[in-house]
Design a protein around this motif. Structure first.
Motif, PDB file in Angstrom:
ATOM      1  N   SER A  43      16.063  11.600  -7.508  1.00 26.39           N
ATOM      2  CA  SER A  43      16.472  10.930  -8.753  1.00 26.39           C
ATOM      3  C   SER A  43      17.301   9.678  -8.486  1.00 26.39           C
ATOM      4  CB  SER A  43      17.263  11.900  -9.634  1.00 26.39           C
ATOM      5  OG  SER A  43      18.412  12.376  -8.950  1.00 26.39           O
ATOM      6  N   PHE A  44      18.038   9.624  -7.362  1.00 28.71           N
ATOM      7  CA  PHE A  44      18.842   8.434  -7.112  1.00 28.71           C
ATOM      8  C   PHE A  44      17.950   7.195  -6.975  1.00 28.71           C
ATOM      9  CE2 PHE A  44      17.935   9.477  -2.633  1.00 28.71           C
ATOM     10  CZ  PHE A  44      17.733   8.232  -2.067  1.00 28.71           C
ATOM     11  N   PHE A  45      16.707   7.414  -6.532  1.00 32.69           N
ATOM     12  CA  PHE A  45      15.775   6.293  -6.386  1.00 32.69           C
ATOM     13  C   PHE A  45      15.110   5.954  -7.716  1.00 32.69           C
ATOM     14  CE2 PHE A  45      11.670   4.386  -5.249  1.00 32.69           C
ATOM     15  CZ  PHE A  45      12.096   3.363  -4.408  1.00 32.69           C
ATOM     16  N   THR A  46      14.596   6.969  -8.405  1.00 32.47           N
ATOM     17  CA  THR A  46      13.927   6.715  -9.683  1.00 32.47           C
ATOM     18  C   THR A  46      14.908   6.180 -10.725  1.00 32.47           C
ATOM     19  OG1 THR A  46      14.203   9.059 -10.253  1.00 32.47           O
ATOM     20  CG2 THR A  46      12.105   8.397  -9.277  1.00 32.47           C
ATOM     21  N   ASP A  47      16.153   6.653 -10.683  1.00 32.34           N
ATOM     22  CA  ASP A  47      17.156   6.133 -11.615  1.00 32.34           C
ATOM     23  C   ASP A  47      17.414   4.652 -11.348  1.00 32.34           C
ATOM     24  OD1 ASP A  47      17.384   8.621 -12.739  1.00 32.34           O
ATOM     25  OD2 ASP A  47      19.259   9.144 -11.738  1.00 32.34           O
ATOM     26  N   TYR A  48      17.416   4.278 -10.086  1.00 33.74           N
ATOM     27  CA  TYR A  48      17.696   2.879  -9.750  1.00 33.74           C
ATOM     28  C   TYR A  48      16.568   1.951 -10.210  1.00 33.74           C
ATOM     29  CZ  TYR A  48      18.235  -1.484  -7.291  1.00 33.74           C
ATOM     30  OH  TYR A  48      18.328  -2.836  -7.034  1.00 33.74           O
ATOM     31  N   ILE A  49      15.308   2.323  -9.955  1.00 38.94           N
ATOM     32  CA  ILE A  49      14.217   1.397 -10.277  1.00 38.94           C
ATOM     33  C   ILE A  49      13.910   1.361 -11.762  1.00 38.94           C
ATOM     34  CG2 ILE A  49      13.226   1.752  -7.986  1.00 38.94           C
ATOM     35  CD1 ILE A  49      11.011   3.376  -9.278  1.00 38.94           C
ATOM     36  N   GLY A  50      14.383   2.357 -12.525  1.00 39.70           N
ATOM     37  CA  GLY A  50      14.220   2.331 -13.971  1.00 39.70           C
ATOM     38  C   GLY A  50      12.763   2.345 -14.392  1.00 39.70           C
ATOM     39  N   ASP A  51      12.375   1.360 -15.216  1.00 47.45           N
ATOM     40  CA  ASP A  51      11.014   1.335 -15.757  1.00 47.45           C
ATOM     41  C   ASP A  51      10.066   0.456 -14.949  1.00 47.45           C
ATOM     42  OD1 ASP A  51      12.104  -1.118 -16.348  1.00 47.45           O
ATOM     43  OD2 ASP A  51      11.730  -1.045 -18.503  1.00 47.45           O
ATOM     44  N   LYS A  52      10.466   0.076 -13.742  1.00 47.08           N
ATOM     45  CA  LYS A  52       9.557  -0.691 -12.888  1.00 47.08           C
ATOM     46  C   LYS A  52       8.353   0.175 -12.515  1.00 47.08           C
ATOM     47  CE  LYS A  52      11.724  -4.678 -12.262  1.00 47.08           C
ATOM     48  NZ  LYS A  52      12.470  -4.979 -11.031  1.00 47.08           N
ATOM     49  N   PRO A  53       7.170  -0.417 -12.371  1.00 42.20           N
ATOM     50  CA  PRO A  53       5.985   0.365 -11.981  1.00 42.20           C
ATOM     51  C   PRO A  53       6.224   1.141 -10.690  1.00 42.20           C
ATOM     52  CG  PRO A  53       5.345  -1.852 -12.664  1.00 42.20           C
ATOM     53  CD  PRO A  53       6.846  -1.840 -12.609  1.00 42.20           C
ATOM     54  N   LEU A  54       5.836   2.417 -10.699  1.00 41.22           N
ATOM     55  CA  LEU A  54       6.043   3.290  -9.548  1.00 41.22           C
ATOM     56  C   LEU A  54       4.776   4.077  -9.278  1.00 41.22           C
ATOM     57  CD1 LEU A  54       7.784   4.815  -7.411  1.00 41.22           C
ATOM     58  CD2 LEU A  54       8.479   6.359  -9.264  1.00 41.22           C
ATOM     59  N   LEU A  55       4.309   4.034  -8.032  1.00 45.81           N
ATOM     60  CA  LEU A  55       3.158   4.820  -7.595  1.00 45.81           C
ATOM     61  C   LEU A  55       3.618   5.807  -6.541  1.00 45.81           C
ATOM     62  CD1 LEU A  55       0.017   5.290  -7.318  1.00 45.81           C
ATOM     63  CD2 LEU A  55       0.094   3.582  -5.480  1.00 45.81           C
ATOM     64  N   GLN A  56       3.167   7.052  -6.671  1.00 42.76           N
ATOM     65  CA  GLN A  56       3.416   8.051  -5.637  1.00 42.76           C
ATOM     66  C   GLN A  56       2.084   8.581  -5.141  1.00 42.76           C
ATOM     67  OE1 GLN A  56       5.736  11.493  -6.813  1.00 42.76           O
ATOM     68  NE2 GLN A  56       5.999  12.192  -4.714  1.00 42.76           N
ATOM     69  N   TYR A  57       1.953   8.724  -3.821  1.00 44.26           N
ATOM     70  CA  TYR A  57       0.700   9.178  -3.257  1.00 44.26           C
ATOM     71  C   TYR A  57       0.965  10.007  -2.006  1.00 44.26           C
ATOM     72  CZ  TYR A  57       1.763   4.909  -0.665  1.00 44.26           C
ATOM     73  OH  TYR A  57       2.403   3.939   0.047  1.00 44.26           O
ATOM     74  N   ASP A  58      -0.085  10.694  -1.542  1.00 43.43           N
ATOM     75  CA  ASP A  58       0.020  11.545  -0.349  1.00 43.43           C
ATOM     76  C   ASP A  58       0.107  10.698   0.905  1.00 43.43           C
ATOM     77  OD1 ASP A  58       0.331  14.214   0.041  1.00 43.43           O
ATOM     78  OD2 ASP A  58      -1.672  14.743  -0.617  1.00 43.43           O
ATOM     79  N   SER A  59       1.018  11.073   1.796  1.00 44.92           N
ATOM     80  CA  SER A  59       1.238  10.312   3.019  1.00 44.92           C
ATOM     81  C   SER A  59       1.660  11.277   4.130  1.00 44.92           C
ATOM     82  CB  SER A  59       2.322   9.265   2.786  1.00 44.92           C
ATOM     83  OG  SER A  59       2.565   8.502   3.946  1.00 44.92           O
ATOM     84  N   PRO A  60       1.388  10.950   5.400  1.00 40.94           N
ATOM     85  CA  PRO A  60       1.793  11.836   6.494  1.00 40.94           C
ATOM     86  C   PRO A  60       3.308  12.017   6.569  1.00 40.94           C
ATOM     87  CG  PRO A  60       0.195  10.211   7.260  1.00 40.94           C
ATOM     88  CD  PRO A  60       0.613   9.799   5.874  1.00 40.94           C
ATOM     89  N   SER A  61       3.728  13.175   7.058  1.00 39.31           N
ATOM     90  CA  SER A  61       5.145  13.451   7.246  1.00 39.31           C
ATOM     91  C   SER A  61       5.301  14.401   8.425  1.00 39.31           C
ATOM     92  CB  SER A  61       5.759  14.070   5.991  1.00 39.31           C
ATOM     93  OG  SER A  61       5.189  15.342   5.757  1.00 39.31           O
ATOM     94  N   LEU A  62       6.527  14.614   8.835  1.00 34.82           N
ATOM     95  CA  LEU A  62       6.797  15.539   9.937  1.00 34.82           C
ATOM     96  C   LEU A  62       6.535  16.978   9.504  1.00 34.82           C
ATOM     97  CD1 LEU A  62      10.133  14.042  11.332  1.00 34.82           C
ATOM     98  CD2 LEU A  62       7.847  13.835  12.331  1.00 34.82           C
ATOM     99  N   CYS A  63       6.024  17.789  10.430  1.00 33.42           N
ATOM    100  CA  CYS A  63       5.792  19.211  10.182  1.00 33.42           C
ATOM    101  C   CYS A  63       6.820  20.029  10.967  1.00 33.42           C
ATOM    102  CB  CYS A  63       4.379  19.605  10.612  1.00 33.42           C
ATOM    103  SG  CYS A  63       3.066  18.775   9.701  1.00 33.42           S
ATOM    104  N   TYR A  64       7.454  20.976  10.293  1.00 29.73           N
ATOM    105  CA  TYR A  64       8.487  21.782  10.919  1.00 29.73           C
ATOM    106  C   TYR A  64       8.040  23.208  11.226  1.00 29.73           C
ATOM    107  CZ  TYR A  64      11.818  18.104   9.753  1.00 29.73           C
ATOM    108  OH  TYR A  64      12.479  16.915   9.673  1.00 29.73           O
TER     109      TYR A  64
END
Length: 395
Positions: A48-69
């Motif tokens: 939320s600290f990120f989404t709160d900052y960008i407000g109503d600016k266009p935002l895309l979220q998609y699948d991306s590689p990450s570390l596996c634990y």
């Protein structure tokens, strides 16, 4: 002045906070960030600290590689590498989604915060829009950077992934705790850590409580065990726990907090020291506030191992192999570091980033390199519905 889209790796908080920092710098210099694209795994919620900052600016979220634990605390190197192959079709789709997002918003340039789908998109489209890649990882490619002698194979794969994220980038900007010579041969410029203005405006006070930040919740087990044996030390720990989403009072001297940017910075400014899993951003913030740091890399996490080594060489604090906080208790009695050079280096970030943003969108009169010529034509590769394999265009 330019209009930019930021593409950001969404794992942890480091790259997200760097994106916020550069958004502030860009805005103050007269540039505009017109959209954000965040890569994450399994539809993980963007903090939320990120989404709160960008407000109503266009935002895309998609699948991306990450570390596996896996099921333990350590990074599973093989499993992390294999996901790129097993989920390549998913990541190709993500690159397509990012391409549509960019086409809709029409930026002058792309600023990539170590997001691998950005490299795939630039390869897929022929790098038609100028891009800069930013992160501490690019500093590791700098021939002047001193790294650890062990785990050469892991370092090879880390650097390979770093190169993939930067495919099609005009330049790579390596974040460094202290000034270091640019590597012009590899097109890597060195810049200071990107700290949010909220950090720079804090007034540091020497407190008694210790602060901890963990990139993986399972690592908290060691801190819990130590706190029981040392009830005289008050600990505040921030984590991203999949179940405990509220404040969790584990004991009289240990409290766990969900990720909260403002509260985290407030407690950092008042703490006696930071215990970290050697994420670059947390160390950079602690150094600015003159807080000694104990850095314990996640097992098998080669990037954090290098971070801990680099930061300890830069005077940030103590690098350790486990959460034996008694080491930190002893270390704080003798820790002495003059942070003035580092704090002066941080002040250069706004000037340098404004310069790089302007250079990115300026027409380049130079002849295209042989590398850039690889991207001369758009690649029209698709996944047929019948067998999921690659289909190549006819010549």
């Amino acid at each position: 002045m330019g209009k930019f889209i930021f593409t950001v790796q969404g794992e942890g908080r480091g790259h997200l906070t760097q994106a916020i920092s550069l958004s502030q710098i860009a805005q103050e210099a007269g540039h505009e960030v017109i959209g954000y694209a965040v890569g994450s795994t399994n539809n993980r919620k963007i903090p939320s600290f990120f989404t709160d900052y960008i407000g109503d600016k266009p935002l895309l979220q998609y699948d991306s590689p990450s570390l596996c634990y896996g099921n333990g605390k350590a990074v599973k190197v093989g499993k992390t590498a294999l996901q790129v192959i097993s989920k390549f079709k998913t990541y190709w789709k993500s690159a397509s989604e990012l391409g549509k997002f960019i086409e809709q918003n029409k930026p002058d340039g792309i600023i990539n915060f170590y997001e691998s789908i950005t490299g795939l998109h630039q390869w897929r489209t022929g790098a038609t829009i100028p891009c800069i890649s930013i992160g501490h990882q690019y500093l590791l490619l700098n021939k002047h950077f001193q790294t650890i002698p062990e785990k050469k194979l892991d370092q090879f794969f880390l650097n390979l992934n770093t190169q993939i994220t930067a495919i099609g980038s005009k330049k790579k900007l390596g974040l460094s705790f202290l000034p270091l010579e640019n590597d012009t041969q590899r097109n890597i410029d060195v810049i200071p850590p990107l700290l949010r203005k909220e950090v720079k405006e804090l007034k540091a006070i020497s407190g008694k409580n210790w602060l901890a930040y963990l990139t993986h919740f399972r690592l908290a087990e060691d801190i819990m065990a130590w706190s029981k044996l040392n009830p005289d030390i008050q600990l505040d720990c921030f984590w991203d726990h999949p179940i405990r989403k509220e404040i969790y009072h584990y004991s009289d001297n240990l409290t766990f907090h969900p990720i909260n940017a403002e509260l985290y910075l407030e407690k950092m400014s008042h703490c006696a020291g930071l215990i970290s899993t050697a994420g670059f951003e947390s160390i950079a913030e602690a150094m600015y506030l003159a807080k000694p740091t104990m850095m314990v890399p996640v097992p098998n996490h080669i990037e954090q191992m290098i971070n801990a080594f680099d930061a300890s060489q830069s005077g940030a604090g103590l690098a350790a192999n486990s959460f034996d906080l008694t080491l930190f208790k002893d270390y704080q009695k003798e820790h002495q570091t003059d942070y003035s050079t580092y704090q002066q280096w941080i002040q250069e970030s706004s000037r340098l980033m404004d310069m790089h943003l302007r250079e990115l969108i300026q027409p380049n009169p130079k002849k295209k390199s042989s590398w850039n010529s690889l991207f001369a034509k758009r690649i029209h590769w698709t996944f047929p519905k019948n067998n999921g394999g690659l289909s190549f265009p006819k010549a």
